[in-house]
Every structure is written in C-alpha cells, then in structure tokens.
Design a protein around this motif. Structure first.
Motif, short mmCIF file in Angstrom:
data_model
loop_
_atom_site.label_atom_id
_atom_site.label_comp_id
_atom_site.label_asym_id
_atom_site.label_seq_id
_atom_site.Cartn_x
_atom_site.Cartn_y
_atom_site.Cartn_z
N VAL A 1 0.84 -1.20 0.00
CA VAL A 1 0.00 0.00 0.00
C VAL A 1 0.87 1.25 0.00
O VAL A 1 0.62 2.21 -0.74
CB VAL A 1 -0.94 -0.01 1.23
CG1 VAL A 1 -1.65 1.34 1.38
CG2 VAL A 1 -1.96 -1.13 1.10
N ASP B 1 0.80 4.01 -3.03
CA ASP B 1 0.38 5.38 -2.74
C ASP B 1 1.53 6.35 -2.93
O ASP B 1 1.34 7.48 -3.42
CB ASP B 1 -0.17 5.47 -1.31
CG ASP B 1 -1.55 4.83 -1.19
OD1 ASP B 1 -2.03 4.29 -2.21
OD2 ASP B 1 -2.14 4.89 -0.11
N GLU C 1 -6.13 7.69 -7.07
CA GLU C 1 -6.74 6.67 -6.20
C GLU C 1 -5.67 6.14 -5.25
O GLU C 1 -4.62 5.66 -5.70
CB GLU C 1 -7.32 5.54 -7.03
CG GLU C 1 -8.48 5.98 -7.93
CD GLU C 1 -9.09 4.82 -8.69
OE1 GLU C 1 -8.58 3.68 -8.53
OE2 GLU C 1 -10.04 5.05 -9.45
N GLN D 1 -4.58 3.62 -1.88
CA GLN D 1 -4.92 2.31 -1.33
C GLN D 1 -5.11 2.32 0.18
O GLN D 1 -5.82 1.49 0.72
CB GLN D 1 -3.82 1.29 -1.71
CG GLN D 1 -3.58 1.17 -3.20
CD GLN D 1 -4.80 0.77 -3.96
OE1 GLN D 1 -5.51 -0.17 -3.57
NE2 GLN D 1 -5.10 1.49 -5.04
N TYR D 2 -4.48 3.24 0.85
CA TYR D 2 -4.54 3.29 2.32
C TYR D 2 -5.94 3.73 2.73
O TYR D 2 -6.44 4.77 2.29
CB TYR D 2 -3.50 4.27 2.85
CG TYR D 2 -3.40 4.30 4.36
CD1 TYR D 2 -3.09 3.15 5.07
CD2 TYR D 2 -3.61 5.48 5.06
CE1 TYR D 2 -2.97 3.18 6.46
CE2 TYR D 2 -3.49 5.54 6.43
CZ TYR D 2 -3.19 4.38 7.14
OH TYR D 2 -3.07 4.42 8.51
N ASP D 3 -6.59 2.92 3.59
CA ASP D 3 -7.96 3.22 3.97
C ASP D 3 -8.07 4.03 5.24
O ASP D 3 -9.17 4.33 5.72
CB ASP D 3 -8.78 1.92 4.10
CG ASP D 3 -8.14 0.94 5.09
OD1 ASP D 3 -7.15 1.33 5.75
OD2 ASP D 3 -8.63 -0.19 5.17
N GLY D 4 -6.93 4.40 5.82
CA GLY D 4 -6.94 5.23 7.02
C GLY D 4 -6.83 6.70 6.65
O GLY D 4 -6.90 7.10 5.49
N SER D 5 -6.68 7.53 7.65
CA SER D 5 -6.53 8.97 7.42
C SER D 5 -5.21 9.43 8.00
O SER D 5 -4.68 8.85 8.96
CB SER D 5 -7.70 9.73 8.06
OG SER D 5 -7.71 9.54 9.47
#
Length: 485
Positions: free
Chosen positions: A63, A67, A92, A94-98
């Motif tokens: 990821v 990114d 786009e 890939q990391y789903d966190g913030s």
C-alpha cells in the motif's frame, strides 16, 4: 588463506537458499550456513539480529509503495495524460486510514490547477515564440522590400545605357563569330568532301586559309597566270585583289581542288570586310575602330551612368549581395515561423514544461507518505541476536505473530590485522508451509550473498530499516509475479 579485499567482497550479490524440515509452526531457531564464506576468508565475528515482520507488514508496504508512487508521480502522470488528450486522471489511494494534514480532494484540486497553470505557461511561451518569429520575419521583409525598391530605381536609371552596352557587346561577338566562321569554312568543306568520299579528314592546322600565302602584284607587272609554286595550289585573285594566293591541300583532294579553291577564295575575300567590321581595340594614342569603337563608347556611357546611379541610389553590387542575404534570411524566418506554429514545436514546449504543485501541497503529500512508511516500520520488530557458533552463525528464540523474518548479519572476516565487514540481508516468508514445517530456519550464504547488504550500516537503525524496506519491496514484486503466473 585468501586475503580478503573490500573490492572483491563488494562484488558479491545476494543469493541465499532456505533449507527446511518438519514442525507445525515456524521454527524459533535458525542457522546461517557460512560454508561458502569460510572458503574465502576466516570469520572472526558476526553481529546482527533477526527482525520479525508482523502480519500485514508486507501488505502495508505494498500500500505504501502504490500510494507513494501515485503521489510522487502525480504531476508527471497528469501532464502525460493531458498531452494524450485524456485530461487529468483521478488519484486513487490504497490506504484506507486517514493522515492528519492530508486531504486527497485538495491534492486532486491542486493537481488540476497545476495542470491548467502549465497549459497557460505553454500557450504563453508559444505566443511569445510566434510573435518573435513574426517580428523577425516582418523586419527582414521590410529590409528586403527597401533594398528591392532601391535596386529597381538603380536599374531603371541605368537601363538605357546598359541595353546599349549589351547590344554593342552582342554586335562585337556576332562580328567575331562571322569572321571565325569564314576562317573555318574551307576546313569544313574539306571534311564534308572527305566524309562523303571515304577520305581521311583533315585537322585544324591543315585548314587551307590558315596556311594561305600570296604574291602581291599591285606594284609590279601582272602575269597572265599565277606562277606555279611547288607543293601549292594557286588561288587566282589577280582581278579581285591583284594577287595570287597559294594553299597546300593533300593529294587525296586533287579531284575536288576546284571546289576547295573556290570556297577558300570566297572566304578569304570576305575577311577584310569582316575584320573592318570588328575593328581594333583602342590603345596608346590610338582610337578604337569598328565594333570595338561602338563597344568602347557604349561602355564609357554605361560606366558613367552607373557612377551617377551609385551616387543617387547606392552601390548595386553591394545591394544585390544584401538582397540575396536578406532573401535567404527571410526564407529561414518563414521556415522558423512555420516551425513554431506547428504541432511538433507545441509538443516540444509541452515536454519541456513541467507541472509543479504548490509547496504546501507537496509537503502534505510527503507527510502522508512518511506516515505510511512509519506504518510499515511499525510492523518491524527487532528479534534475537545472531551469534557465531562453531562453524555457522546461529540465532534462537525467534517467535511472534510474524509473516516474515529479515535476517541481517554483519560478518567480520580477515587475516592477521586486516578486517573486512560483509553485511548480508535476507527475507524468509514465514507463511510458506514448508517454512512452518521446518526444524529450523536455515540461510545458506554464497558468493553472491552480500550485494544487498553493501549499503547497510549494522550500527544504524535507520540504515537497517531501509534495508528491510528494500527486502519488502522485493517480496511484494515476487508475490505480484506469482499472482500473474
């Protein structure tokens, strides 16, 4: 024993095989087989540790890599996409966190604005290039027009005198050509006779009129016939010019002597008038005559008119050189204008133009990437030390919720007082069933086992982490290739 040198050790590249056997979970003990290394040098000491890669660490690196590439390459990719007519692509991640301080929407908006700014810069540069090329073209065209107008005035002023001079030249040349034609006429007649009757042709020096000799009877008693001259044929010109001429002709032309004599006589009689028409050049205390006199007069008039024209309109030769130069320069300027207005130049300018994000936007992206790198590093845990056994390097007590192990070892080898450090680094996939069933983790060193470790300082944690990140990069690539296979 082989004396080790840094140069030879640096040439080694990683090449490790893992030998495995038996057990339900991955082993906690391991061996680094140094057999090949011992063949090259004596191992004095070993330092290093085994590092555990927590479950999810490899995916975290994948990821991070995707990114990082997406953000770091966003400017270039957006500009290439725009040039291909596809517009600015959506980023786009890939990391789903913030990550604090980073918002993808703001980054996307700034990227689109940066592309628009680059397009504006390109159009401005193209407009400047075209304006500059047009200005240069127009300046050269104006200069050429000015020179042409001056030349037209010059030519008009000298036209009559020039025409008279050129006509006099043509008249002189025509008179000379007529004279030469009569000189050549007997030779031409001889060769026509020879060709018609299969005889050998004669050469220029055998031209009868060129070897013509005569006896002048203007001041003596005129004989009833021309006296004979041995080896010569008489040309009777007593009545016309009070002389007897003589020519030498080959005996093969005896049957045709009357024709040859007639032609030679006619030509010879024309020569005085033709010579008078040509005249003579003027010289010291002597005026020119004939066509030479006409030419001399016309030339003097023409030169006088040219001198007057130069005073009024400038030197025409210099102007002609300037016109040629300006004409060539104008052609080049027209070509340059066409070039900068063309698609190829537009493409070149676009390729030389780059999209630049605002510094604060780049900083926010760097913070995001740093956070993802820190997330990957948080999956790395320092494990047991590597020690030197009787023959091989060993470690024990390695355990945890790991999906991989990074074995980092610094071998100190040498002879006498000489010491060389050789660092090896290797990744072991602990999710591999064969690894789980092994009695021990076993790494076999070879001559190619140290290239990946060359840049690692075993005493610097950051250096070790960079080396492990490189291992994870290789592991991610290997898994992707395996998925495609």
């Amino acid at each position: 024993m082989l004396a080790l040198k840094r140069k030879s050790l640096a040439a080694l590249t990683v090449g490790v095989a893992v030998t495995l056997a038996g057990c339900s979970d991955y082993p906690g003990d391991g061996v680094i087989d140094t057999k090949e290394l011992r063949k090259m040098a004596k191992i004095v000491e070993v330092e290093g540790n085994v590092y555990g890669i927590k479950t999810g660490g490899v995916n975290a690196y994948a990821v991070y890599e995707e990114d990082k590439n997406a953000l770091r390459g966003a400017e270039y990719a957006a500009w290439e996409s725009y040039q291909d007519g596809k517009g600015v692509p959506k980023i786009e991640l890939q990391y789903d966190g913030s990550v604090d301080g980073f918002e993808l929407a703001k980054f996307q908006s700034a990227l689109e604005a940066a592309v628009e700014k680059a397009v504006t810069d390109v159009e401005a540069e193209l407009a400047d290039d075209i304006a500059e090329a047009k200005e240069k073209r127009d300046q050269l065209a104006a200069k050429l027009q000015e020179a042409s107008e001056g030349g037209a005035k010059y030519e008009s002023y000298v036209a009559d005198a020039k025409a008279e001079f050129e006509a006099a030249q043509k008249s002189l040349n025509a008179a000379i050509d007529a004279y030469n034609a009569e000189i050549e006429r007997p030779l031409t007649t001889l060769n026509e006779i020879a060709e018609a009757n299969g005889l050998q042709k004669v050469r220029d020096y055998q031209n009868p009129i060129k070897n013509f000799r005569s006896i002048d009877f203007s001041n003596r008693s005129m004989p009833s016939t021309c006296p004979r001259q041995a080896g010569y044929t008489a040309v009777d010109m007593r009545k016309e010019q009070e002389l007897c001429g003589y020519i030498r002709v080959g005996s093969r032309f005896d049957p045709y002597l009357d024709e040859v004599v007639s032609v030679t006589k006619a030509a010879y009689m024309k020569l005085p008038d033709l010579q008078a028409e040509i005249g003579k050049k003027g010289g010291w205390n002597r005026d020119a005559t004939g066509a030479y006199a006409t030419l001399e007069s016309a030339e003097a008039k023409y030169k006088s008119r040219v001198s007057e024209a130069r005073s009024k309109f400038g030197d025409n030769r210099q102007r002609e050189r300037e016109q040629k130069y300006l004409s060539r320069s104008l052609d080049r300027a027209e070509s340059e204008l066409a070039r900068v207005e063309g698609d190829e130049h537009r493409g070149q300018v676009m390729r030389m133009t780059s999209v630049r994000l605002p510094e604060e936007v780049e900083d926010s992206a760097d913070s995001y990437i740093d956070a993802l790198e820190a997330n990957v590093i948080s999956h790395i845990e320092k494990g047991p030390k590597i020690t030197l056994g009787e023959k091989n390097a060993e470690f024990s007590g390695f355990s945890g919720d790991y999906e991989g192990a990074a074995v980092v070892a610094d071998f100190i080898a040498g002879e006498g007082n000489r010491r060389d450090n050789m660092v090896s680094i290797h990744f072991i996939d602990l999710t591999d069933e064969a690894v789980k069933q092994a009695d021990e983790l076993r790494v076999e060193l070879s001559r190619d086992s140290f290239s990946d470790g060359r840049r690692i300082d075993i005493r610097e944690q950051e250096s070790i982490e960079e080396g492990i990140l490189d291992l994870l990069d290789d592991e991610v690539r290997d898994r992707r290739r395996a998925d495609k296979a």
